[in-house]
Every structure is written in C-alpha cells, then in structure tokens.
Write a protein that holds these residues in place. Structure first.
Motif, PDB file in Angstrom:
ATOM      1  N   ARG A   1     -46.825   4.503 -52.683  1.00 53.41           N
ATOM      2  CA  ARG A   1     -46.457   3.145 -52.301  1.00 53.41           C
ATOM      3  C   ARG A   1     -45.152   2.732 -52.989  1.00 53.41           C
ATOM      4  N   ARG A   2     -45.025   3.089 -54.278  1.00 50.65           N
ATOM      5  CA  ARG A   2     -43.785   2.761 -54.970  1.00 50.65           C
ATOM      6  C   ARG A   2     -42.589   3.464 -54.320  1.00 50.65           C
ATOM      7  N   GLU A   3     -42.799   4.733 -53.955  1.00 54.93           N
ATOM      8  CA  GLU A   3     -41.712   5.457 -53.301  1.00 54.93           C
ATOM      9  C   GLU A   3     -41.377   4.829 -51.944  1.00 54.93           C
ATOM     10  N   ALA A   4     -42.459   4.478 -51.194  1.00 61.04           N
ATOM     11  CA  ALA A   4     -42.224   3.864 -49.890  1.00 61.04           C
ATOM     12  C   ALA A   4     -41.526   2.516 -50.037  1.00 61.04           C
ATOM     13  N   ARG A   5     -41.921   1.744 -51.080  1.00 65.20           N
ATOM     14  CA  ARG A   5     -41.279   0.457 -51.308  1.00 65.20           C
ATOM     15  C   ARG A   5     -39.795   0.644 -51.660  1.00 65.20           C
ATOM     16  N   SER A   6     -39.529   1.644 -52.499  1.00 67.85           N
ATOM     17  CA  SER A   6     -38.139   1.898 -52.876  1.00 67.85           C
ATOM     18  C   SER A   6     -37.313   2.286 -51.660  1.00 67.85           C
ATOM     19  N   GLU A   7     -37.873   3.171 -50.812  1.00 69.39           N
ATOM     20  CA  GLU A   7     -37.159   3.586 -49.607  1.00 69.39           C
ATOM     21  C   GLU A   7     -36.974   2.407 -48.662  1.00 69.39           C
ATOM     22  N   ALA A   8     -38.043   1.593 -48.512  1.00 65.41           N
ATOM     23  CA  ALA A   8     -37.950   0.442 -47.611  1.00 65.41           C
ATOM     24  C   ALA A   8     -36.933  -0.569 -48.116  1.00 65.41           C
ATOM     25  N   ARG A   9     -36.864  -0.769 -49.443  1.00 64.27           N
ATOM     26  CA  ARG A   9     -35.904  -1.727 -49.998  1.00 64.27           C
ATOM     27  C   ARG A   9     -34.468  -1.229 -49.776  1.00 64.27           C
ATOM     28  N   LEU A  10     -34.254   0.053 -50.006  1.00 62.46           N
ATOM     29  CA  LEU A  10     -32.907   0.598 -49.802  1.00 62.46           C
ATOM     30  C   LEU A  10     -32.486   0.448 -48.341  1.00 62.46           C
ATOM     31  N   LYS A  11     -33.411   0.766 -47.439  1.00 58.35           N
ATOM     32  CA  LYS A  11     -33.118   0.640 -46.013  1.00 58.35           C
ATOM     33  C   LYS A  11     -32.854  -0.807 -45.637  1.00 58.35           C
ATOM     34  N   ALA A  12     -33.690  -1.736 -46.179  1.00 54.65           N
ATOM     35  CA  ALA A  12     -33.518  -3.153 -45.870  1.00 54.65           C
ATOM     36  C   ALA A  12     -32.198  -3.676 -46.421  1.00 54.65           C
ATOM     37  N   GLN A  13     -31.848  -3.227 -47.619  1.00 56.81           N
ATOM     38  CA  GLN A  13     -30.581  -3.666 -48.201  1.00 56.81           C
ATOM     39  C   GLN A  13     -29.401  -3.241 -47.333  1.00 56.81           C
ATOM     40  N   ILE A  14     -29.455  -1.977 -46.879  1.00 56.55           N
ATOM     41  CA  ILE A  14     -28.357  -1.476 -46.035  1.00 56.55           C
ATOM     42  C   ILE A  14     -28.295  -2.267 -44.735  1.00 56.55           C
ATOM     43  N   GLU A  15     -29.477  -2.487 -44.110  1.00 61.36           N
ATOM     44  CA  GLU A  15     -29.510  -3.211 -42.836  1.00 61.36           C
ATOM     45  C   GLU A  15     -29.005  -4.639 -43.009  1.00 61.36           C
ATOM     46  N   VAL A  16     -29.478  -5.312 -44.065  1.00 59.68           N
ATOM     47  CA  VAL A  16     -29.076  -6.710 -44.270  1.00 59.68           C
ATOM     48  C   VAL A  16     -27.578  -6.809 -44.553  1.00 59.68           C
ATOM     49  N   MET A  17     -27.078  -5.918 -45.400  1.00 61.73           N
ATOM     50  CA  MET A  17     -25.646  -5.964 -45.709  1.00 61.73           C
ATOM     51  C   MET A  17     -24.808  -5.682 -44.469  1.00 61.73           C
ATOM     52  N   GLU A  18     -25.235  -4.714 -43.645  1.00 60.19           N
ATOM     53  CA  GLU A  18     -24.488  -4.428 -42.415  1.00 60.19           C
ATOM     54  C   GLU A  18     -24.520  -5.622 -41.475  1.00 60.19           C
ATOM     55  N   GLU A  19     -25.701  -6.257 -41.354  1.00 56.85           N
ATOM     56  CA  GLU A  19     -25.814  -7.411 -40.461  1.00 56.85           C
ATOM     57  C   GLU A  19     -24.991  -8.584 -40.997  1.00 56.85           C
ATOM     58  N   ARG A  20     -24.970  -8.782 -42.333  1.00 57.63           N
ATOM     59  CA  ARG A  20     -24.147  -9.848 -42.901  1.00 57.63           C
ATOM     60  C   ARG A  20     -22.661  -9.568 -42.655  1.00 57.63           C
ATOM     61  N   ASP A  21     -22.262  -8.322 -42.858  1.00 55.42           N
ATOM     62  CA  ASP A  21     -20.860  -7.966 -42.635  1.00 55.42           C
ATOM     63  C   ASP A  21     -20.489  -8.167 -41.174  1.00 55.42           C
ATOM     64  N   ASP A  22     -21.394  -7.742 -40.258  1.00 51.40           N
ATOM     65  CA  ASP A  22     -21.123  -7.911 -38.825  1.00 51.40           C
ATOM     66  C   ASP A  22     -21.008  -9.391 -38.476  1.00 51.40           C
ATOM     67  N   ALA A  23     -21.928 -10.188 -39.030  1.00 49.09           N
ATOM     68  CA  ALA A  23     -21.907 -11.619 -38.723  1.00 49.09           C
ATOM     69  C   ALA A  23     -20.643 -12.281 -39.254  1.00 49.09           C
TER      70      ALA A  23
END
Length: 548
Positions: free
Chosen positions: A290-312
C-alpha cells in the motif's frame, strides 16, 4: 536482468516466527506422546461390573465367587469364560452383576461362551438396568504404551475386610497402571502382555489405553515364583471383536490416536500463534504494498496535476494575449471611426466585435486560471486511485457481502484437532443466524464473547457444550463424561431454567447466564473434544433431527 525483492527485517522476523510456529505445531501433532488420562479411565470404569456367581437358597442369595466384566452394549457384558464356568456346569448357581454406581443389580444369562479364547457374552434379564458401553481401541497396539487394568481383585476386598455378602453393594472398581509389553499367541489365542497388576477377581475386566478404550480382556497372570518380574495377559481385540460380531454386536470402535486435552490445547495455541504471525506478516506485506502504491499514485498525481496546471496557465496566457490584442484592435477601430465619418458605421461595428472578443478572452482567462487544479488535488487523486485499486465491500451485483458465518453450514470433523474416545463423529449440518439462532429454533447463549449451548441428556452419562465461531467457521463439542451423581446434579441445574426461544430480546445474554450454573459444575477439562470445520452448504434446507 536479475530482479531482487527487498524484504524488511521485521517481515523476515514475522515470517520466521510463523514458520517456527507451524513446525512446532506439526511436531506436536506427530511426535507428542500419549499419556493415560485419569478422567477417561474413570469414565470407562463406570461401565465395568462385578460378575458374581450366587447360590439361591430360598430367599437368600449366597455369593460363591466373583470376577469382572464390562458393558459392550447397554445391556450386554463381556467377561472371561472361566469366570462363569461353574455356573454353566451347576444349575443351582445363577450369574449376577453389580454395577459400580447406584443401588441396582441384576441377573444375567449367558448368550455366547467361547472357552477356546476365554470369552463369554452375558445379557441382563428381568431388569431395566442400563450400563454405559465401553469403546474399543481400533488401532494397532503400540508397544510400551501406558495401560490401565480395571476390575474387582479379591485381595483388595480381603484387605478392606469385605465379606462375600458385601460384594452386592456397588463399589468403584480398582484401577492399576502398567505398560504394554507386546502381543503374542498363548493358550491357543492371541493375548496382550502387560505389566498392569491384576489378581483373582480381575478376570473379565478390561485393559484400557490412555483414552479409556478397551485393548483387551484381562485373563490370567504369569507365575513369578516370587522372584521374577510379573507379567499379565489379556485376550486381545483380535479375538474379542470377531467374537462380538459373530454374536450380532457391532461395538463402538475408535482407531484415532490417543492424545490428551493438554496436547490439543498446546497444538491449538501453536496453531493460533502461527496464524497470528502469518496474518501479521500478510498485514505488513499489504501495508508495504500500500505504501508503494501510494508513493506511485502520488508521483503520478503530481505529474498529472503539474501538467494540467501548466497547460491551463499556457492557455490562460494565450487567451490573455488574445484579449489584449482584441482590446487594442477595438480601440484602434473606434479611433478610426471618429476620424473617418464615411466609414464610421462599419468601424464601430468591427470595434464592438473586437471588444466582445476581448471581453470573452478575458473572462475565459479568468475561468481557466481559477479552475486550474490546485496542489490539494494531488491527495484527492491518490485516495481515489487507492480506492479503485483495493475495491469496495459489495459483490458484483452491488449488494453488500453477507457475513461468512451465516446461513446453512455443513461441518466436517477435523481428527487432527480432536480428541475422541467413543463419541459419534458424523458430519454436522445446521443453519446459523447472526443472533445465535440455530435451525430457526435453538438459541445459543453468549458468554465471554463465545456462542455456546449446553446439552444435558436424560439417557446418556455425558454433558456436551457446543460452541460455534462464525468468524472462523469452527464448530466444537466438548463432552464431559460424568458419574451418576454428577449427572443427576447437572440435570437438576438444567431443569432450573427454560432457555429463551429464538427472537427473544436479549435471549443470547440471558441464556449465557442461565447455562453458567451447569458449566460451573463441570470438570476443568472435557473427556472428549470434537472439532469441526464448516463451510456453506449447497442445500437450502436444514437437516432435521438432533440439534447441534
């Protein structure tokens, strides 16, 4: 490419603990020694009787001699042929039996006699006296095991100063312990050699194993001449079982290993420790995953959010520039219209269009800027990803999953977790409800977090305590083999209350309190323990008959 898995020191320790506990459990089951249980020998002794040859002179019964015997059915007794030989040759003698408990005695008649292997079968006549039958040890006799001889030796009667007339009074039989020394043919039949002391009067009594099961019928002793070690002989089951079956009796037989309750308790503790260690290791493994999945999910979410913020922000910047350009164009068009009256109308129209485009661009810029994902969105997306990965608590149809221990159950005996000396081991089928109602009519009581029902039968010298754990689907019966006096006391305690019916408010708690009076009278440990593992039954109905 070589893949290396990393296991934390804590997880390695837990796995090692689980493996060690499992090994200890297996060793305890396979290699644990069997010891004689005094409670089992006492219980079996209640089916041992004194076999008396009497001469009836008028109204007076004059005892001539006696031996021992034991019940193989409620009204049939096995003894040695030589114990009743005189009665078979003298019609002035009658054969009687005196049980170890109570005040009753009865006459018996011989229904089969086999001098070849020194066995005789007697049947109670003219009396409703019923005896608890003994169970035969169905397995092969193991050398050097501890055994008990039970009977009525005459030398003990003499030492106690008992007269022959006193033998009509019920008295507990004498028990002596020794060890098996092997099986061997002797006097034309198979015998068991042992060292449990017997004397005149013991003839016909049982030789018992540590669980109170019959290994043979004590018959005679070796002549020690006052110097050599003494050995004794019992007619083996190889002779007894065919003799009984030839006479229409299928005795109760138990071939399971003889283990003490202490051994079972130790094995259950080891099993519990192993399961707990295994569960903890599984929890730790899942938590690590679960910790590994959370870490992977957070990294993915960070990348997605930053890309969406940059696009916006890029889109907002473009729209802002468009708005500025359109605003500048609208200003120039208005100025052009004021300087050129001929083109005033067309210029004003174009200026309004440019101003509208500028306003729309500014509004879109503001909306995109405000609606761009914030940094808090990262945690929300991590939680959503974990929920989707772990799934919900509903089945494929969207219905809540029912509790595993509810519904119709069929339970199968687990011999490796049980101690059986004579009880039936049929499968148990019942329907269980979450409120402790069995088969829709039998309420179980709740005491100390355990569902239990106490059964005190009127026609059996045993109290049974049934328990069921819905979480593990384990059904257990603890049987306490009691003396006549103790059974009478248990029946009195049981008659003092009426169990609540299913559906009665707080019925489980009330019954738990009611049953405590019977449970308080029981010994610290049962004579038998039957453990069943249960699973959902494919049959919708429930088996009619005896309640579990």
């Amino acid at each position: 490419m070589t893949h290396t898995s990393h296991v934390s020191p804590r997880l390695s320790h837990l796995i090692a603990t689980a493996v060690g506990a499992i090994v200890a459990l297996l060793l305890g089951i396979v290699a644990a020694p069997a010891f004689a249980d005094a409670g089992d020998v006492d219980a079996a002794s209640r089916g041992v009787v004194r076999v008396v040859l009497v001469n009836q002179a008028g109204e007076e019964l004059v005892p001539v001699t006696h031996g021992s015997g034991f019940a193989v059915t409620s009204n049939q007794i096995v003894t040695n042929a030589h114990v009743i030989r005189e009665a078979l040759q003298d019609d002035t003698l009658r054969i009687g039996i005196v049980p170890s408990e109570g005040t009753g005695s009865a006459f018996v008649r011989p229904i089969a006699v086999s001098p070849r292997n020194d066995l005789a079968l007697l049947e109670i006549v003219g009396s409703d006296l019923r005896l608890p039958p003994l169970t035969m040890a169905g397995g092969a006799t193991a050398g050097l095991g501890e055994v008990s001889a039970v009977g009525y030796p005459m030398n003990v009667d003499l030492a106690q100063g008992l007269e022959m007339s006193d033998i009509f009074t019920a008295q507990p039989p004498v028990k002596s312990r020794g060890f098996l020394s092997g099986e061997r043919p002797s006097r034309q039949f198979d015998t068991i050699l042992h060292t449990a002391p017997i004397a005149r009067g013991n003839s016909g009594g049982p030789l018992l194993d540590g669980c109170g099961r019959v290994l043979g019928v004590n018959s005679f002793g070796a002549d020690s001449n006052g110097s050599d070690a003494e050995f004794y002989f019992a007619v083996s089951l190889r002779e007894l079982l065919p003799f009984l079956r030839d006479n229409g009796i299928e005795p109760r037989t138990n071939a399971l290993p003889c283990r003490s309750i202490e051994e079972l308790n130790a094995a259950e503790r080891a099993r519990f420790d192993a399961q707990r260690a295994e569960a903890q290791a599984l929890i730790d493994t899942r938590e690590e995953a679960r910790r590994e999945a959370r870490s992977e999910a957070r990294l993915k979410a960070q990348i997605e959010v930053m890309e969406e913020r940059d696009d916006a922000m890029a889109i907002a910047l473009i729209l802002l520039l468009i708005g500025i350009g359109a605003g500048y164009a609208a200003t120039q068009l208005r100025a052009q219209g004021r300087s050129d009256q001929a083109a005033n109308s067309a210029a004003q129209s174009r200026a309004m269009i440019a101003a509208g485009a500028a306003g729309a661009a500014f509004i879109a810029t503001i909306l995109i800027w405000v609606s761009r994902p914030g940094y808090a969105e990262i945690e929300d997306r991590v939680a959503a990803a974990l929920d989707q990965a772990e799934g919900g608590t509903a089945d494929s149809d969207g219905q809540p999953i029912s509790f595993a221990g509810d519904g119709s159950m069929i339970c199968t005996l687990a011999p490796e977790r049980s101690r059986i000396t004579g009880a039936r081991t049929d499968d148990v089928e019942f329907s269980w409800a979450a409120d402790g109602c069995v088969n829709g009519r039998t309420q179980y009581g709740m005491t100390g977090g355990e569902w239990a029902r106490v059964f005190v039968p009127n026609n059996e010298a045993a109290v049974s305590v049934n328990t069921y754990d819905p979480q593990t689907r384990i059904f257990r019966t603890d049987r306490f083999l009691l003396s006549r006096a103790d059974m009478d006391a248990a029946r009195d305690a049981r008659r003092a209350y009426t169990p609540p019916a299913c559906g009665v408010t707080d019925g489980a708690r009330v019954l738990g309190e009611q049953q405590s009076g019977v449970i308080a009278q029981l010994p610290d440990r049962p004579n038998e323990r039957l453990v069943y593992t249960c699973e959902a039954s494919i049959n919708a109905g429930t088996q009619k008959g005896e309640e579990p």
